[in-house]
Design a protein around this motif. Structure first.
Motif, PDB file in Angstrom:
ATOM      1  N   UNK C 100      11.024  69.870  59.174  1.00  0.00           N
ATOM      2  CA  UNK C 100      10.671  71.272  58.936  1.00  0.00           C
ATOM      3  C   UNK C 100       9.446  71.666  59.764  1.00  0.00           C
ATOM      4  N   UNK C 102       8.062  70.386  62.476  1.00  0.00           N
ATOM      5  CA  UNK C 102       8.084  70.412  63.931  1.00  0.00           C
ATOM      6  C   UNK C 102       8.841  71.623  64.477  1.00  0.00           C
ATOM      7  N   UNK C 103       9.821  72.145  63.724  1.00  0.00           N
ATOM      8  CA  UNK C 103      10.500  73.334  64.254  1.00  0.00           C
ATOM      9  C   UNK C 103       9.803  74.629  63.846  1.00  0.00           C
ATOM     10  N   UNK C 104       8.917  74.572  62.855  1.00  0.00           N
ATOM     11  CA  UNK C 104       8.266  75.809  62.409  1.00  0.00           C
ATOM     12  C   UNK C 104       6.820  75.901  62.866  1.00  0.00           C
ATOM     13  N   UNK C 105       6.432  75.057  63.837  1.00  0.00           N
ATOM     14  CA  UNK C 105       5.028  75.025  64.261  1.00  0.00           C
ATOM     15  C   UNK C 105       4.499  76.398  64.647  1.00  0.00           C
ATOM     16  N   UNK C 106       5.379  77.236  65.215  1.00  0.00           N
ATOM     17  CA  UNK C 106       4.896  78.521  65.708  1.00  0.00           C
ATOM     18  C   UNK C 106       5.008  79.626  64.679  1.00  0.00           C
ATOM     19  N   UNK C 107       5.480  79.309  63.486  1.00  0.00           N
ATOM     20  CA  UNK C 107       5.605  80.347  62.468  1.00  0.00           C
ATOM     21  C   UNK C 107       4.341  80.386  61.626  1.00  0.00           C
ATOM     22  N   UNK C 115      10.832  80.679  56.048  1.00  0.00           N
ATOM     23  CA  UNK C 115      11.611  79.612  56.680  1.00  0.00           C
ATOM     24  C   UNK C 115      11.664  78.379  55.788  1.00  0.00           C
TER      25      UNK C 115
END
Lengths: 285, 241, 305
Positions: C100, C102-107, C115
């Motif tokens: 979770x 690593x894919x949402x780092x920019x959120x 998310x």
């Protein structure tokens, strides 16, 4: 082939209600700038209102539509005045948690009052169908679809033709502009939030017949609306209808063609929501 | 003397707008270089590219001879690049001392806590913030905010310091003090690249000036030399008339 | 010397929990031990949520971490024994968190929250649909250590609380706190000051999820039965976030005080109402945001990020 077309037809009919609910969410996000986790609870209230009138008074849900619109508009306005307005200057975190808290409160209040059972409003015409060649159209879903499109059309007219509507779009694009039109931003927020709630309230009445009324039905639609709004582009009203259509069709296809698809339907929405958010973040520089 | 910072053919587009076009410039070790230009000339884009907050479309950036073009901002800081922002962005929920400690502790990995604290005390003295060390950064005046912005960049122990209009909004007397402070920082061995709108500050502080317009370098040299050039006068005056 | 002022409080709480089984509680003993069990477990959840929130990541996936830990431990416990199963469950939760994170780092902020909520709901659907979880029917879980020691579950939950408190206290009184606070208040500025924001966020999420996973594992061994509706419930995340907000965000003491008060209240309320007790959580969340934005601990004095 017929099954596929019938499936797509079912998805198409569902997309109207989805678009209606998600448009409300997009209004509060785009105009008021608040991510409203409690949006679906207005829908849940509309659904229970319809159920109560039907069960206690025998009132046709057609009458409840107008009542739910007014009631949800009123409740939405009160929620804005009492809860949302005080936290508008506060950090995003507080705003989010407040609406989240409201959602939890209303859901569980409904749970205490009505229990967890699903309740269906079943007027005489609930199961009526129209045949169109080899295809079946549920009369109620078809009516709900037409009504949703009609309401969205009226909203569009309001937003593009009336002074208040123009002010609302102005706020959505630039927080400073409404003052120029001689309209207070605060009034615009109040109206937008009330309208958002009213759209959800009407959708709730429709869903009490198509689906059911239950304490959690609202939250499910909050999440589905998030998915639609995230796919459309956050706060972008124009993208809501196509996004709702895509998701409704995807949902219909999954439930028809995947074995045991019924339970996976929700996952489709969450997956789209997740991917839309993540994809958006990684695409921007 | 070597080059503290070298920029070679740097370009950046935003949605069809060419913000920087093949910009090349350099900063000598121990030098104070001013980058000036009218609004929208690309100065802030240049600084954001240098500190790594945005990625260039083309071109290279060398820090003390090392290519840092593709390194993330934090690694650039670890290698000796410091930056103060134009819009002051203190961490409002931390005290002034803690704000500096963030820079001191994480600006150079491997620093011991005691060393970091000692260095922060030094920077607090140097920048005149010592009396306000325990105040929350959210409670500072504009002048104190500006000082904190500079002090925090200094706390990372940079070899090259990027300053983004740190004098904006200061009164002449305060700006004079700030000019003296930047000189002292340079004398301690830090090379300085700064962006500035106030011409008296540029004249007083800069060893050399680079002029940007429409994302391109249009002049370079001493303040007196570039002030004479026709293109620079046009860039500043022509379009305003 | 601020550091010393909190330690006596923390030690007092922990000592009280450690000694609870030996206090003369009379006929209320069994009930209070149950209440104590849940207070410890959900306070640990709250501490782990707060640990993640300190970087600005508002997790609504704590129910998923809890569920992953519960199912990971529950599935393995019959084969490898209690402690290895708990560790395995925690690792499963940690793996989910890294995925979770690593894919949402920019959120940021609420987009991360939404998310993480979607992530959590996808996992819950999977738990319902996959064969080896027992689906909607549920999964029986053996009691800890073959059930020979009646206090085992209680002390396992005490262990989880101890671990959560130690982690949170370390993060609060070490340079890690500054890295977290800087990351929360402005990621761009933090990076320019040299903070490795990606690492700080991922480590915080990982540590938080490990604690949540352990909590889930121990929970299953107490209730002896898991269902996706219960273990992956969004209600877990709600509890985990309301407690720190009520007690005081970004601290160790806040979630501890909040947990004792709120979970205690919840357990008492459950005697009266079976469903819908979350009403109280919703109401408290609204009231605290409106009138007590810094929580109970905020009443005591000025706090820092």
């Amino acid at each position: 082939m017929e099954l596929l077309l019938q499936t797509l037809l079912n998805g198409l009919l569902m997309s109207g209600v989805y678009a209606l609910v998600a448009t409300g969410l997009a209004l509060s996000l785009g105009v008021v700038g608040i991510v409203n986790f409690a949006h679906g609870e207005f829908l849940m209230m509309g659904a229970f209102l319809s159920y109560l009138f039907f069960a206690l008074q025998g009132l046709d849900p057609l009458f409840s539509l107008g009542l739910a619109f007014l009631a949800a508009f009123l409740v939405g306005g009160l929620v804005y005045q009492g809860l949302i307005r005080p936290v508008l200057p506060a950090p995003e975190l507080n705003q989010m948690l407040l609406t989240f808290g409201l959602s939890i409160l209303l859901q569980n209040l409904a749970l205490l009052l009505f229990g967890a059972d699903t309740r269906v409003v079943a007027p005489s015409y609930q199961a009526a169908t129209l045949t169109l060649g080899p295809f079946f159209l549920g009369a109620v879903p078809l009516g709900a679809f037409m009504l949703s499109l009609g309401l969205l059309f009226l909203l569009q007219v309001f937003l593009t033709r009336s002074r208040l509507g123009l002010a609302m779009r102005a706020v959505a694009q630039n927080r400073l502009a409404p003052g120029l039109l001689g309209i207070e931003a605060d009034q615009v927020y109040l109206l937008a939030f009330g309208l958002a709630a009213a759209l959800a309230g009407v959708a709730g009445v429709m869903l009490s017949v198509i689906l059911y009324a239950s304490p959690t039905v609202g939250f499910i639609f909050t999440l589905k609306s998030f998915a639609i709004v995230a796919l459309a582009g956050l706060g972008n009203l124009k993208g809501v209808v196509p996004a709702a259509l895509v998701l409704a069709l995807a949902e219909a296809l999954v439930s028809t063609y995947l074995p045991g698809g019924g339970g996976l339907v929700e996952a489709v929405f969450f997956l789209v929501l997740f991917l839309a958010l993540v994809g958006r973040a990684w695409r921007s520089p | 003397m070597g080059k503290a910072l070298e920029v070679i053919g740097l370009s950046k587009r935003f949605l069809g707008l060419q913000a920087l076009k093949e910009v090349s410039l350099h900063l000598e070790e121990g030098e104070i270089l001013a980058v000036i230009g009218p609004n929208g000339a690309g100065k802030s884009t240049l600084l954001n590219l240098l500190s790594g907050l945005i990625k260039p479309d083309q071109g290279r950036i060398l820090l003390l001879g090392r290519d840092i073009s593709h390194l993330p901002p934090e690694t650039r800081t670890h290698l000796g690049l410091g930056r103060a922002f134009q819009i002051v962005q203190p961490f409002p929920e931390l005290s002034v001392r803690e704000n500096l400690l963030v820079g001191a502790l994480f600006g150079k990995p491997g620093l011991k806590r005691k060393e970091a604290e000692a260095w922060v005390a030094e920077v607090l003295d140097l920048t005149g913030l010592a009396p306000r060390a325990e105040a929350l950064a959210g409670e500072l005046t504009l002048l104190e905010d500006k000082r904190l912005e500079l002090a925090r960049a200094l706390a990372t122990r940079p070899k090259v310091l990027l300053l983004d209009e740190v004098m904006a909004g200061l009164r002449p007397k305060e700006a004079e003090e700030a000019v003296a402070l930047v000189r002292r920082i340079r004398d301690s061995g830090v090379s300085v690249l700064f962006i500035e709108h106030l011409m008296p500050v540029v004249r007083a502080l800069a060893d050399r000036v680079v002029v940007l317009d429409h994302g391109e370098v249009i002049a370079e040299g001493t303040y007196e030399k570039v002030a004479q050039e026709e293109r620079v006068r046009e860039a500043y005056l022509g379009r305003r008339a | 010397m601020r550091e010393l002022s909190h330690l006596p409080f923390l030690s007092f709480f922990l000592l009280l929990f450690a000694l609870l089984p030996f206090l003369p509680l009379g006929i209320w003993g069994a009930f209070l031990l149950d209440v104590g069990f849940f207070i410890q477990l959900f306070t640990a959840m709250a501490l782990s949520w707060d640990l993640v929130a300190r970087t600005g990541q508002l997790s609504l996936a704590h129910g998923a971490f809890f569920g992953l830990g519960a199912y990971g431990a529950g599935l393995l416990a019959p084969h490898v024994g209690t402690l290895p199963a708990l560790v395995f469950g925690a690792f499963v939760a940690g793996a989910g968190a890294l995925l979770l994170g690593s894919v949402t780092l920019r959120l940021h902020g609420l987009y991360f929250a939404i998310a993480s909520l979607a992530f959590s709901e996808v996992l819950r659907t999977l738990a319902l649909k996959l064969a080896f979880t027992g689906g909607p029917i549920g999964l029986p879980v053996p009691p800890p250590f073959g059930g020979v020691w009646p206090l085992a579950a209680y002390y396992l939950s005490f262990g989880v609380l101890l671990l959560a408190t130690a982690l949170s206290h370390w993060a609060e009184w070490s340079p890690f706190r500054l890295a977290q606070a800087a990351t929360r208040q402005s990621e761009a500025v933090a990076r320019v000051l040299g903070v490795r924001v990606v690492r700080v966020k991922l480590w915080s999420l990982l540590l938080g999820s490990l604690v949540a996973g352990l909590s889930g594992g121990v929970y299953g061994m107490k209730t002896l039965f898991l269902s996706p509706y219960d273990a992956f419930s969004l209600g877990r995340a709600v509890e985990a976030l309301v407690i720190p907000i009520f007690g005081g965000l970004y601290s160790t003491l806040g979630p501890l005080v909040g947990g004792v008060v709120l979970v205690g209240l919840e357990q008492a309320l459950r005697l009266w109402i079976k469903e819908g007790y979350l009403v109280v959580y919703g109401a408290i969340l609204i009231l605290v945001i409106l009138f007590l934005p810094r929580g109970l601990v905020g009443l005591l004095g000025r706090r820092r990020g």
